[in-house]
Design a protein around this motif. Structure first.
Motif, PDB file in Angstrom:
ATOM      1  N   LEU A  64       0.846  -1.181   0.000  1.00  0.00           N
ATOM      2  CA  LEU A  64       0.000   0.000   0.000  1.00  0.00           C
ATOM      3  C   LEU A  64       0.888   1.241   0.000  1.00  0.00           C
ATOM      4  CD1 LEU A  64      -2.505  -1.069   2.833  1.00  0.00           C
ATOM      5  CD2 LEU A  64      -2.505  -1.726   0.413  1.00  0.00           C
ATOM      6  N   PHE A  65       0.587   2.179  -0.894  1.00  0.00           N
ATOM      7  CA  PHE A  65       1.403   3.381  -1.023  1.00  0.00           C
ATOM      8  C   PHE A  65       0.553   4.636  -0.906  1.00  0.00           C
ATOM      9  CE2 PHE A  65       3.635   0.249  -3.709  1.00  0.00           C
ATOM     10  CZ  PHE A  65       4.875   0.261  -3.083  1.00  0.00           C
ATOM     11  N   LYS A  66       1.097   5.635  -0.227  1.00  0.00           N
ATOM     12  CA  LYS A  66       0.423   6.921  -0.228  1.00  0.00           C
ATOM     13  C   LYS A  66       0.650   7.590  -1.580  1.00  0.00           C
ATOM     14  CE  LYS A  66       4.179   9.016   2.383  1.00  0.00           C
ATOM     15  NZ  LYS A  66       4.522   9.707   3.617  1.00  0.00           N
ATOM     16  N   ALA A  67      -0.088   8.632  -1.841  1.00  0.00           N
ATOM     17  CA  ALA A  67      -0.001   9.352  -3.114  1.00  0.00           C
ATOM     18  C   ALA A  67       1.426   9.830  -3.364  1.00  0.00           C
ATOM     19  CB  ALA A  67      -0.965  10.536  -3.106  1.00  0.00           C
ATOM     20  N   GLY A  68       1.826   9.769  -4.646  1.00  0.00           N
ATOM     21  CA  GLY A  68       3.113  10.314  -5.049  1.00  0.00           C
ATOM     22  C   GLY A  68       4.271   9.329  -5.068  1.00  0.00           C
ATOM     23  N   ILE A  69       4.054   8.099  -4.678  1.00  0.00           N
ATOM     24  CA  ILE A  69       5.156   7.127  -4.674  1.00  0.00           C
ATOM     25  C   ILE A  69       5.174   6.319  -5.971  1.00  0.00           C
ATOM     26  CG2 ILE A  69       6.143   5.108  -3.531  1.00  0.00           C
ATOM     27  CD1 ILE A  69       5.191   6.312  -0.875  1.00  0.00           C
ATOM     28  N   SER A  70       4.101   5.615  -6.253  1.00  0.00           N
ATOM     29  CA  SER A  70       4.024   4.847  -7.500  1.00  0.00           C
ATOM     30  C   SER A  70       3.224   5.593  -8.564  1.00  0.00           C
ATOM     31  CB  SER A  70       3.380   3.479  -7.258  1.00  0.00           C
ATOM     32  OG  SER A  70       4.251   2.656  -6.528  1.00  0.00           O
ATOM     33  N   PHE A  71       2.211   6.313  -8.116  1.00  0.00           N
ATOM     34  CA  PHE A  71       1.341   7.092  -8.994  1.00  0.00           C
ATOM     35  C   PHE A  71       1.021   8.410  -8.293  1.00  0.00           C
ATOM     36  CE2 PHE A  71       0.459   2.661 -10.139  1.00  0.00           C
ATOM     37  CZ  PHE A  71       0.545   2.710 -11.519  1.00  0.00           C
ATOM     38  N   LYS A  72       0.363   9.291  -9.021  1.00  0.00           N
ATOM     39  CA  LYS A  72      -0.073  10.570  -8.440  1.00  0.00           C
ATOM     40  C   LYS A  72      -0.996  10.314  -7.251  1.00  0.00           C
ATOM     41  CE  LYS A  72      -3.296  13.062 -10.400  1.00  0.00           C
ATOM     42  NZ  LYS A  72      -4.055  13.872 -11.345  1.00  0.00           N
ATOM     43  N   ASN A  73      -1.831   9.291  -7.373  1.00  0.00           N
ATOM     44  CA  ASN A  73      -2.768   8.931  -6.304  1.00  0.00           C
ATOM     45  C   ASN A  73      -2.156   7.848  -5.419  1.00  0.00           C
ATOM     46  OD1 ASN A  73      -4.811  10.522  -7.624  1.00  0.00           O
ATOM     47  ND2 ASN A  73      -5.083   8.833  -9.049  1.00  0.00           N
ATOM     48  N   ALA A  74      -2.845   7.539  -4.336  1.00  0.00           N
ATOM     49  CA  ALA A  74      -2.470   6.382  -3.530  1.00  0.00           C
ATOM     50  C   ALA A  74      -2.546   5.153  -4.432  1.00  0.00           C
ATOM     51  CB  ALA A  74      -3.423   6.244  -2.346  1.00  0.00           C
ATOM     52  N   SER A  75      -1.848   4.099  -4.056  1.00  0.00           N
ATOM     53  CA  SER A  75      -1.837   2.931  -4.931  1.00  0.00           C
ATOM     54  C   SER A  75      -1.649   1.630  -4.158  1.00  0.00           C
ATOM     55  CB  SER A  75      -0.764   3.061  -6.012  1.00  0.00           C
ATOM     56  OG  SER A  75       0.515   3.144  -5.423  1.00  0.00           O
ATOM     57  N   ILE A  76      -2.003   0.557  -4.857  1.00  0.00           N
ATOM     58  CA  ILE A  76      -1.861  -0.801  -4.348  1.00  0.00           C
ATOM     59  C   ILE A  76      -1.012  -1.557  -5.361  1.00  0.00           C
ATOM     60  CG2 ILE A  76      -3.096  -2.935  -3.743  1.00  0.00           C
ATOM     61  CD1 ILE A  76      -5.617  -1.080  -3.348  1.00  0.00           C
ATOM     62  N   GLY A  77      -0.060  -2.343  -4.874  1.00  0.00           N
ATOM     63  CA  GLY A  77       0.787  -3.078  -5.801  1.00  0.00           C
ATOM     64  C   GLY A  77       1.224  -4.419  -5.251  1.00  0.00           C
ATOM     65  N   ARG A  78       1.815  -5.220  -6.132  1.00  0.00           N
ATOM     66  CA  ARG A  78       2.331  -6.555  -5.804  1.00  0.00           C
ATOM     67  C   ARG A  78       1.247  -7.383  -5.093  1.00  0.00           C
ATOM     68  NH1 ARG A  78       6.103  -4.582  -8.592  1.00  0.00           N
ATOM     69  NH2 ARG A  78       8.313  -4.951  -8.180  1.00  0.00           N
ATOM     70  N   VAL A  79       0.061  -7.379  -5.670  1.00  0.00           N
ATOM     71  CA  VAL A  79      -1.086  -8.113  -5.121  1.00  0.00           C
ATOM     72  C   VAL A  79      -0.862  -9.605  -5.362  1.00  0.00           C
ATOM     73  CG1 VAL A  79      -3.586  -8.431  -5.297  1.00  0.00           C
ATOM     74  CG2 VAL A  79      -2.597  -6.132  -5.520  1.00  0.00           C
ATOM     75  N   THR A  80      -0.758 -10.373  -4.288  1.00  0.00           N
ATOM     76  CA  THR A  80      -0.425 -11.789  -4.411  1.00  0.00           C
ATOM     77  C   THR A  80      -1.255 -12.656  -3.472  1.00  0.00           C
ATOM     78  OG1 THR A  80       1.338 -11.518  -2.773  1.00  0.00           O
ATOM     79  CG2 THR A  80       1.982 -11.374  -5.065  1.00  0.00           C
ATOM     80  N   VAL A  81      -1.687 -13.781  -4.000  1.00  0.00           N
ATOM     81  CA  VAL A  81      -2.298 -14.841  -3.195  1.00  0.00           C
ATOM     82  C   VAL A  81      -1.631 -16.145  -3.641  1.00  0.00           C
ATOM     83  CG1 VAL A  81      -4.407 -16.116  -2.645  1.00  0.00           C
ATOM     84  CG2 VAL A  81      -4.516 -13.633  -2.956  1.00  0.00           C
ATOM     85  N   ALA A  82      -1.163 -16.906  -2.682  1.00  0.00           N
ATOM     86  CA  ALA A  82      -0.501 -18.172  -2.997  1.00  0.00           C
ATOM     87  C   ALA A  82      -1.422 -19.063  -3.820  1.00  0.00           C
ATOM     88  CB  ALA A  82      -0.077 -18.881  -1.710  1.00  0.00           C
ATOM     89  N   ALA A  83      -0.852 -19.736  -4.801  1.00  0.00           N
ATOM     90  CA  ALA A  83      -1.627 -20.558  -5.737  1.00  0.00           C
ATOM     91  C   ALA A  83      -2.517 -21.577  -5.029  1.00  0.00           C
ATOM     92  CB  ALA A  83      -0.688 -21.257  -6.717  1.00  0.00           C
ATOM     93  N   ASP A  84      -2.030 -22.178  -3.958  1.00  0.00           N
ATOM     94  CA  ASP A  84      -2.791 -23.211  -3.248  1.00  0.00           C
ATOM     95  C   ASP A  84      -4.037 -22.680  -2.547  1.00  0.00           C
ATOM     96  OD1 ASP A  84      -0.894 -25.025  -4.059  1.00  0.00           O
ATOM     97  OD2 ASP A  84       0.137 -25.106  -2.112  1.00  0.00           O
TER      98      ASP A  84
END
Length: 148
Positions: A64-84
């Motif tokens: 989870l990122f506040k605005a200005g780090i990955s995009f102008k807005n806040a952002s969510i990244g590296r969304v992962t759920v284990a395959a199992d």
């Protein structure tokens, strides 16, 4: 038994949690997706880490990122759920927790993501709208999406 969610800063992660998060991301983004690009981009240090644990194992994670780090807005990244654990639909829980985490920790409601194109409908189901043409990131088709 249900999944347990927590949000931690980089500095508060234990070395075991960090190892398990990086292992999970490597399993998905490197091995499963056959993508030999560097996952460690320096942003983990400034992210809040949303962790989903089941039976004392990290099975889901997002940054989870506040605005200005990955995009102008806040952002969510590296969304992962284990395959199992994907059949349990915890990806939807993960996104709900991530959106709430952005709102609770940063007071932001406008969220931008760089989504893998094949997950467009998944993110649309969480209120995101496509805002860009397809682009390649690490040779994988992506689109930018925003939730307002």
């Amino acid at each position: 038994m249900a999944i347990h969610w927590k949000i931690k800063s980089f500095d508060s992660l234990t070395v075991y949690e960090l190892y398990d998060i990086l292992q999970l991301r490597s399993e998905i983004f490197v091995v499963e997706q056959n993508c030999v690009y560097l996952d460690l981009d320096g942003k983990d240090k400034v992210a809040l880490h949303l962790i989903g644990e089941f039976e004392n194992k990290i099975v889901a994670h997002a940054r989870l990122f506040k605005a200005g780090i990955s995009f102008k807005n806040a952002s969510i990244g590296r969304v992962t759920v284990a395959a199992d654990y994907r059949e349990r639909k915890w990806g939807h829980d993960l996104m709900q927790q991530a959106i709430a985490g952005i709102q609770d920790n940063f007071g932001e409601y406008k969220i931008t993501i760089g989504a893998q194109l094949y997950l467009k409908k998944f993110y649309q189901s969480h209120g995101f709208t496509q805002t860009s043409e397809m682009y390649l990131e690490d040779d994988i088709p992506h689109i930018e999406m925003i939730k307002e």
